[in-house]
Write an enzyme that holds these catalytic residues in place. Structure first.
Site, PDB file in Angstrom:
ATOM      1  N   GLY A  57       0.656  -0.943  -0.019  1.00  0.00           N
ATOM      2  CA  GLY A  57       0.111  -0.085  -0.276  1.00  0.00           C
ATOM      3  C   GLY A  57       1.025   1.012  -0.134  1.00  0.00           C
ATOM      4  O   GLY A  57       2.286   1.149   0.911  1.00  0.00           O
ATOM      5  N   ARG A  81      10.051  -0.811  -5.580  1.00  0.00           N
ATOM      6  CA  ARG A  81       8.369  -1.361  -6.047  1.00  0.00           C
ATOM      7  C   ARG A  81       8.715  -0.322  -6.925  1.00  0.00           C
ATOM      8  O   ARG A  81       8.802   1.320  -6.168  1.00  0.00           O
ATOM      9  CB  ARG A  81       7.313  -0.963  -5.071  1.00  0.00           C
ATOM     10  CG  ARG A  81       7.545  -2.881  -4.840  1.00  0.00           C
ATOM     11  CD  ARG A  81       6.769  -2.958  -4.268  1.00  0.00           C
ATOM     12  NE  ARG A  81       5.271  -3.580  -4.582  1.00  0.00           N
ATOM     13  CZ  ARG A  81       3.732  -3.740  -4.402  1.00  0.00           C
ATOM     14  NH1 ARG A  81       3.783  -3.518  -2.819  1.00  0.00           N
ATOM     15  NH2 ARG A  81       2.595  -4.028  -5.653  1.00  0.00           N
ATOM     16  N   GLN A 131      -5.930  -8.898  -2.043  1.00  0.00           N
ATOM     17  CA  GLN A 131      -5.839  -7.586  -1.551  1.00  0.00           C
ATOM     18  C   GLN A 131      -7.217  -7.628  -0.816  1.00  0.00           C
ATOM     19  O   GLN A 131      -7.485  -7.242   0.099  1.00  0.00           O
ATOM     20  CB  GLN A 131      -5.333  -6.872  -1.572  1.00  0.00           C
ATOM     21  CG  GLN A 131      -3.424  -6.806  -1.617  1.00  0.00           C
ATOM     22  CD  GLN A 131      -3.348  -6.760  -3.023  1.00  0.00           C
ATOM     23  OE1 GLN A 131      -3.687  -7.329  -4.354  1.00  0.00           O
ATOM     24  NE2 GLN A 131      -1.924  -6.319  -3.609  1.00  0.00           N
ATOM     25  N   ASP A 179      -1.763   4.729  -6.460  1.00  0.00           N
ATOM     26  CA  ASP A 179       0.047   4.347  -6.358  1.00  0.00           C
ATOM     27  C   ASP A 179       0.169   5.877  -6.870  1.00  0.00           C
ATOM     28  O   ASP A 179       1.468   5.921  -6.373  1.00  0.00           O
ATOM     29  CB  ASP A 179      -0.205   3.545  -6.397  1.00  0.00           C
ATOM     30  CG  ASP A 179      -0.767   1.884  -5.826  1.00  0.00           C
ATOM     31  OD1 ASP A 179       0.536   1.506  -4.134  1.00  0.00           O
ATOM     32  OD2 ASP A 179      -1.929   1.723  -6.333  1.00  0.00           O
ATOM     33  N   LYS A 232      -4.204   0.271  -8.355  1.00  0.00           N
ATOM     34  CA  LYS A 232      -4.512  -1.615  -8.906  1.00  0.00           C
ATOM     35  C   LYS A 232      -4.557  -1.755  -9.619  1.00  0.00           C
ATOM     36  O   LYS A 232      -5.671  -1.553 -10.298  1.00  0.00           O
ATOM     37  CB  LYS A 232      -4.634  -2.483  -7.427  1.00  0.00           C
ATOM     38  CG  LYS A 232      -4.438  -3.897  -7.500  1.00  0.00           C
ATOM     39  CD  LYS A 232      -3.570  -4.027  -7.462  1.00  0.00           C
ATOM     40  CE  LYS A 232      -1.925  -4.084  -6.309  1.00  0.00           C
ATOM     41  NZ  LYS A 232      -1.041  -3.819  -6.765  1.00  0.00           N
TER      42      LYS A 232
END
Ligand code: MRU
Length: 368
Positions: free
Chosen positions: A55, A95, A207, A248, A259
Site C-alpha cells: 500500500g 517497487r 488484497q 499509488d 491496482k
C-alpha cells in the site's frame, strides 16, 4: 483501527528498543496475525519487495524507517553522504509505481544529510520519521472527513443502505491508520449511516479478499467479497451507489495509477453513471508527471503470483498451482485510469476534480 478489539497501527517502533521497527505481516492475513521485525535497511527492502508491508502510504513510511535504520549500519568504510545515497537508492529500487516511496526516501535522505553533524542524529531522524507517520495518519483521517460528505449526500437522497464498491486494499492496512478509500466508509459507519461494501477480490494477490475484507470485518462493517469481474454487472443493476478506490500515483493532470483492474471499474462506472472517486493523500501526487499512461512506471511482478494461489488448508497456509504446467502468465501490478473517468479526488485538503486546474487550486505550492 482494531484487530480483535485491540487498537493497532501498521508500523511502530518496538517498545524498549528503538532499533527495531515492527509491522503487521500482511503476507499472513487473514489466516494469522503475526508481527514482523525490521532491523536493517535491507530488512526494510525485503519487507517492501515481498509485500510484508504494502500500500502506497505504508511503503513510504516503511522506507522512511529503513533510512533511519541505515544510520546504525554506517561503519565509516565510505563517505557518509555516499553511504546514505546508496541506501536511499536500494530502498527506491524495491517497487516502482507508488510515488510515496520515493517521496518519503528523498525527504528523509535530505534530512539526514542536512543534519549529519548532529550528535543526536539517529534520535533526531527518528523524530522526523515519526512526524511523517503522524502526517500520513492525519491525511487519512481528513480524507475520511471529506469523503464522508459524499456518502452522507447519497444516504440523504436514497434513505437506504449505501452500497460502495472498492478495489484492492486502500484500507488502514495499506496506510498507517484509517486508510484512504476506507476512511470515509469507517467515518460513515461510525455515524451509523448504513453502508455495505462490495469488495473486489483483487487477483492475483487478493488484497481485497484477504485484507480489505479482514479489516472491514474487524471493524464490523458489512461487506461482500466479489470476483473482480462482477462489478460491471452490479453497476448495471443499480447495486452500486459509489466506487471509491485508492491510488499509488496520481499525475498533475489527474491520471490515476492504482491496482490492476481499477481502470475496468472506472469504465463500468462511467458507462452506468455511477460516481467514481479516488481517495489519496498529497504524498501520492506526482507533480512532475502529466500523462499517466505514458509516464507512470508499471510494476511487473513474478508470474508465480498468477500461476499459483495461496490459501489456508488444514491449519496451514498453502500454495497451489492453478494453471497448466506449460502456460505462461503475465503479472502487471497496476493500471492507469485516465482523469476523464474520475468523478473527483478526495484529498486531505478537500475534494477536487481530476484536472490540473482544480488539483492546483488545492495544492497551489506545486504550481511551476
Ligand atoms: O501492490 P500493493 O498491494 O502494494 O498495491 C497498492 C495498493 O494497496 C493499492 O493499489 C491501493 O489501492 C492504493 S494504496 C492506498
Amino acid at each position: 483501527m482494531r484487530i480483535k478489539g485491540k487498537q493497532y497501527q501498521t508500523i511502530w517502533i518496538k517498545a524498549g528498543d528503538n532499533r527495531v521497527v515492527q509491522v503487521i505481516d500482511q503476507r499472513k492475513l487473514p489466516f494469522r496475525f503475526e508481527i514482523f521485525e525490521i532491523t536493517t535497511t535491507s530488512g526494510a527492502c525485503f519487507a517492501i519487495k515481498e509485500m510484508v508491508v504494502r500500500g502506497a502510504p505504508l511503503i513510504g513510511v516503511t522506507a522512511a524507517f529503513g533510512m533511519y535504520l541505515s544510520l546504525f549500519e554506517f561503519a565509516g568504510e565510505t563517505d557518509f553522504p555516499d553511504f546514505i545515497n546508496q541506501k536511499a537508492a536500494e530502498l527506491k529500487a524495491t517497487r516502482p509505481t507508488a510515488i510515496n516511496l520515493a517521496f518519503a526516501v528523498e525527504q528523509i535522505k535530505n534530512f539526514i544529510l542536512e543534519n549529519q553533524r548532529r550528535k543526536d542524529l539517529a534520535e533526531f531522524v527518528l523524530a522526523k520519521v515519526e512526524e511523517l507517520k503522524q502526517l500520513e495518519i492525519s491525511y487519512s483521517e481528513k480524507i475520511g472527513e471529506y469523503g464522508l460528505k459524499i456518502i452522507e449526500d447519497i444516504y440523504e437522497r436514497k434513505n437506504q443502505t449505501v452500497n460502495i464498491l472498492t478495489h484492492c486494499n486502500a484500507g488502514w492496512l495499506a496506510c498507517i491508520d484509517w486508510g484512504t478509500a476506507t476512511a470515509p466508509i469507517y467515518k460513515a459507519f461510525r455515524k451509523e449511516i448504513p453502508v455495505h461494501v462490495w469488495v473486489d477480490e483483487t487477483r492475483p494477490r487478493n488484497q481485497g479478499a484477504r485484507l480489505t475484507a479482514f479489516e472491514l470485518g474487524e471493524e464490523g462493517v458489512p461487506h461482500t467479497i466479489i470476483p473482480d469481474n462482477t462489478g460491471g454487472h452490479l453497476m448495471q443493476h443499480r447495486m452500486v451507489d459509489l466506487v471509491i478506490v485508492g491510488s499509488d500515483r496520481t499525475t498533475a493532470n489527474g491520471d490515476v495509477a492504482n491496482k490492476i483492474g481499477t481502470y475496468l471499474k472506472a469504465l463500468a462506472a462511467f458507462d452506468n453513471n455511477i460516481p467514481f472517486y479516488v481517495a489519496l493523500p498529497s504524498s501520492t501526487f506526482d507533480f512532475t508527471m502529466n500523462d499517466g499512461l505514458t509516464e507512470i512506471p508499471i510494476e511487473q511482478r513474478d508470474s508465480a503470483e498468477v500461476s499459483e494461489m495461496e490459501g489456508m488448508a488444514n491449519g496451514k497456509i498453502r500454495t497451489v498451482k492453478i494453471i497448466p504446467e506449460k502456460s505462461m502468465a503475465a503479472n502487471y501490478g497496476f493500471d492507469v485510469t485516465p482523469a476523464r473517468l474520475v468523478t473527483g479526488l478526495v484529498t486531505e485538503r478537500g475534494i477536487c476534480k481530476a484536472s490540473r486546474e482544480d488539483i492546483l487550486r488545492l495544492f497551489p505550492e506545486n504550481q511551476k
